[in-house]
Design a protein around this motif. Structure first.
Motif, PDB file in Angstrom:
ATOM      1  N   GLY A  38       0.729  -1.168  -0.106  1.00 56.30           N
ATOM      2  CA  GLY A  38      -0.166   0.019  -0.018  1.00 56.30           C
ATOM      3  C   GLY A  38       0.741   1.129   0.049  1.00 56.30           C
ATOM      4  O   GLY A  38       2.094   1.329  -0.431  1.00 56.30           O
ATOM      5  N   ARG A  39       0.291   2.212   0.636  1.00 56.68           N
ATOM      6  CA  ARG A  39       1.131   3.786   0.690  1.00 56.68           C
ATOM      7  C   ARG A  39       0.784   4.220   2.076  1.00 56.68           C
ATOM      8  O   ARG A  39       0.012   3.946   2.634  1.00 56.68           O
ATOM      9  N   VAL A  40       1.756   5.084   2.369  1.00 60.73           N
ATOM     10  CA  VAL A  40       1.678   5.831   3.876  1.00 60.73           C
ATOM     11  C   VAL A  40       0.878   7.050   3.386  1.00 60.73           C
ATOM     12  O   VAL A  40       1.213   7.658   2.574  1.00 60.73           O
ATOM     13  N   GLN A  41       0.180   7.379   4.499  1.00 55.70           N
ATOM     14  CA  GLN A  41      -0.609   8.752   4.419  1.00 55.70           C
ATOM     15  C   GLN A  41      -0.513   9.384   5.991  1.00 55.70           C
ATOM     16  O   GLN A  41      -0.860   8.806   6.707  1.00 55.70           O
ATOM     17  N   ASN A  42      -0.283  10.708   5.701  1.00 54.64           N
ATOM     18  CA  ASN A  42      -0.210  11.379   6.936  1.00 54.64           C
ATOM     19  C   ASN A  42      -1.749  11.614   7.472  1.00 54.64           C
ATOM     20  O   ASN A  42      -2.383  12.288   6.391  1.00 54.64           O
ATOM     21  N   ASP A  43      -2.137  11.553   8.691  1.00 49.20           N
ATOM     22  CA  ASP A  43      -3.353  12.021   9.093  1.00 49.20           C
ATOM     23  C   ASP A  43      -3.230  12.882  10.018  1.00 49.20           C
ATOM     24  O   ASP A  43      -3.842  12.691  11.519  1.00 49.20           O
ATOM     25  N   ASN A  44      -2.764  13.887   9.951  1.00 46.41           N
ATOM     26  CA  ASN A  44      -2.426  14.916  10.898  1.00 46.41           C
ATOM     27  C   ASN A  44      -3.794  15.906  11.192  1.00 46.41           C
ATOM     28  O   ASN A  44      -4.280  16.302  10.086  1.00 46.41           O
ATOM     29  N   TYR A  45      -3.867  16.401  12.427  1.00 47.30           N
ATOM     30  CA  TYR A  45      -4.846  17.024  12.792  1.00 47.30           C
ATOM     31  C   TYR A  45      -4.707  18.071  14.314  1.00 47.30           C
ATOM     32  O   TYR A  45      -3.608  17.735  14.770  1.00 47.30           O
ATOM     33  N   THR A  46      -5.570  18.828  14.200  1.00 45.29           N
ATOM     34  CA  THR A  46      -5.552  19.550  15.537  1.00 45.29           C
ATOM     35  C   THR A  46      -6.580  19.219  16.338  1.00 45.29           C
ATOM     36  O   THR A  46      -7.753  19.288  16.291  1.00 45.29           O
ATOM     37  N   ASN A  47      -6.294  18.836  17.844  1.00 49.67           N
ATOM     38  CA  ASN A  47      -7.173  18.417  18.754  1.00 49.67           C
ATOM     39  C   ASN A  47      -7.866  19.325  19.448  1.00 49.67           C
ATOM     40  O   ASN A  47      -8.042  20.671  18.885  1.00 49.67           O
ATOM     41  N   LYS A  48      -8.948  19.161  20.254  1.00 44.31           N
ATOM     42  CA  LYS A  48      -9.913  19.953  20.861  1.00 44.31           C
ATOM     43  C   LYS A  48      -8.885  21.179  21.720  1.00 44.31           C
ATOM     44  O   LYS A  48      -9.539  22.058  21.926  1.00 44.31           O
ATOM     45  N   ASN A  49      -7.864  20.569  22.079  1.00 48.09           N
ATOM     46  CA  ASN A  49      -7.017  21.611  22.932  1.00 48.09           C
ATOM     47  C   ASN A  49      -6.247  22.449  22.100  1.00 48.09           C
ATOM     48  O   ASN A  49      -5.294  23.302  22.729  1.00 48.09           O
ATOM     49  N   GLY A  50      -6.331  22.513  20.861  1.00 51.65           N
ATOM     50  CA  GLY A  50      -5.535  23.368  19.836  1.00 51.65           C
ATOM     51  C   GLY A  50      -4.210  22.655  19.576  1.00 51.65           C
ATOM     52  O   GLY A  50      -3.371  23.300  19.152  1.00 51.65           O
ATOM     53  N   GLU A  51      -3.887  21.553  20.053  1.00 52.98           N
ATOM     54  CA  GLU A  51      -2.549  20.801  19.780  1.00 52.98           C
ATOM     55  C   GLU A  51      -2.567  20.214  18.407  1.00 52.98           C
ATOM     56  O   GLU A  51      -3.468  19.437  18.130  1.00 52.98           O
ATOM     57  N   LYS A  52      -1.544  20.430  17.668  1.00 52.08           N
ATOM     58  CA  LYS A  52      -1.151  19.515  16.635  1.00 52.08           C
ATOM     59  C   LYS A  52      -1.095  18.141  16.751  1.00 52.08           C
ATOM     60  O   LYS A  52      -0.019  17.738  17.613  1.00 52.08           O
ATOM     61  N   VAL A  53      -1.730  17.009  16.267  1.00 51.32           N
ATOM     62  CA  VAL A  53      -1.513  15.439  16.527  1.00 51.32           C
ATOM     63  C   VAL A  53      -1.114  15.114  15.061  1.00 51.32           C
ATOM     64  O   VAL A  53      -1.660  15.237  14.191  1.00 51.32           O
ATOM     65  N   TYR A  54       0.165  14.183  15.153  1.00 56.67           N
ATOM     66  CA  TYR A  54       0.481  13.722  13.963  1.00 56.67           C
ATOM     67  C   TYR A  54       0.320  12.337  14.075  1.00 56.67           C
ATOM     68  O   TYR A  54       0.669  11.566  14.937  1.00 56.67           O
ATOM     69  N   SER A  55      -0.224  11.613  13.093  1.00 58.33           N
ATOM     70  CA  SER A  55      -0.297  10.376  12.924  1.00 58.33           C
ATOM     71  C   SER A  55      -0.063   9.867  11.423  1.00 58.33           C
ATOM     72  O   SER A  55      -0.161  10.679  10.534  1.00 58.33           O
ATOM     73  N   VAL A  56       0.260   8.600  11.318  1.00 58.97           N
ATOM     74  CA  VAL A  56       0.689   7.971  10.072  1.00 58.97           C
ATOM     75  C   VAL A  56      -0.509   6.713   9.982  1.00 58.97           C
ATOM     76  O   VAL A  56      -0.613   5.970  11.031  1.00 58.97           O
ATOM     77  N   GLN A  57      -0.930   6.531   8.813  1.00 58.92           N
ATOM     78  CA  GLN A  57      -1.877   5.657   8.318  1.00 58.92           C
ATOM     79  C   GLN A  57      -1.328   4.827   7.331  1.00 58.92           C
ATOM     80  O   GLN A  57      -0.817   5.447   6.022  1.00 58.92           O
TER      81      GLN A  57
END
Length: 149
Positions: free
Chosen positions: A75-94
């Motif tokens: 498959g392929r790697v995809q970044n799933d970055n988002y900002t949570n409720k506290n305004g913090e940037k969350v980095y994740s890979v799928q």
């Protein structure tokens, strides 16, 4: 180029959902544990990857794989970055699964098949008892059903 090839065991049963709308799409989410080839002393020797499959691949994964099943995934790697409720940037890979294949060793697959309820051995290829290898004999007369004649 964005391509990943992983072989590992499912850490839990796949979860499947269907998208809303006119043309609903199957979406399977699962996680696989992949052994590292080399690990430094004190380091973990397993990596865990969150994976997603869509459409027919999702339905295939949900139907044929369960916790502990060994799979080969391309498959392929995809970044799933988002900002949570506290305004913090969350980095994740799928990992987005494009191709999924069975990767069980013959002995494991045979043990799983033998212990499955209602399995009476009908139609499944039988292992070659004479040879101690990972190949199975294909019974005569089923060549028409094989996709690679």
């Amino acid at each position: 180029m964005n391509k990943v090839i992983l072989m590992g065991n499912l850490t839990r049963d796949p979860e499947i959902r269907y998208s809303q709308g006119e043309n609903s799409l199957a979406i399977a989410r699962f996680s696989i544990a992949v052994n590292r080839r080399f690990a430094r002393q004190g380091d973990t020797d397993v990596d865990f990857f969150n994976c997603t499959a869509f459409g027919r691949q999702a339905e295939f994964v949900e139907k044929y794989f369960k916790q502990g099943s060994r799979m080969l995934l391309t498959g392929r790697v995809q970044n799933d970055n988002y900002t949570n409720k506290n305004g913090e940037k969350v980095y994740s890979v799928q990992i987005i699964a494009e191709e999924v294949e069975f990767a069980e060793r013959k002995s494991t697959a045979d043990a799983n098949a033998a212990s499955a309820p209602g399995n009476f051995g009908g139609g499944a290829p039988q292992p070659n008892a004479a040879a101690n290898d990972d190949f199975m004999n294909i019974p005569d007369g089923i060549e028409d059903g094989l996709p690679f004649n």
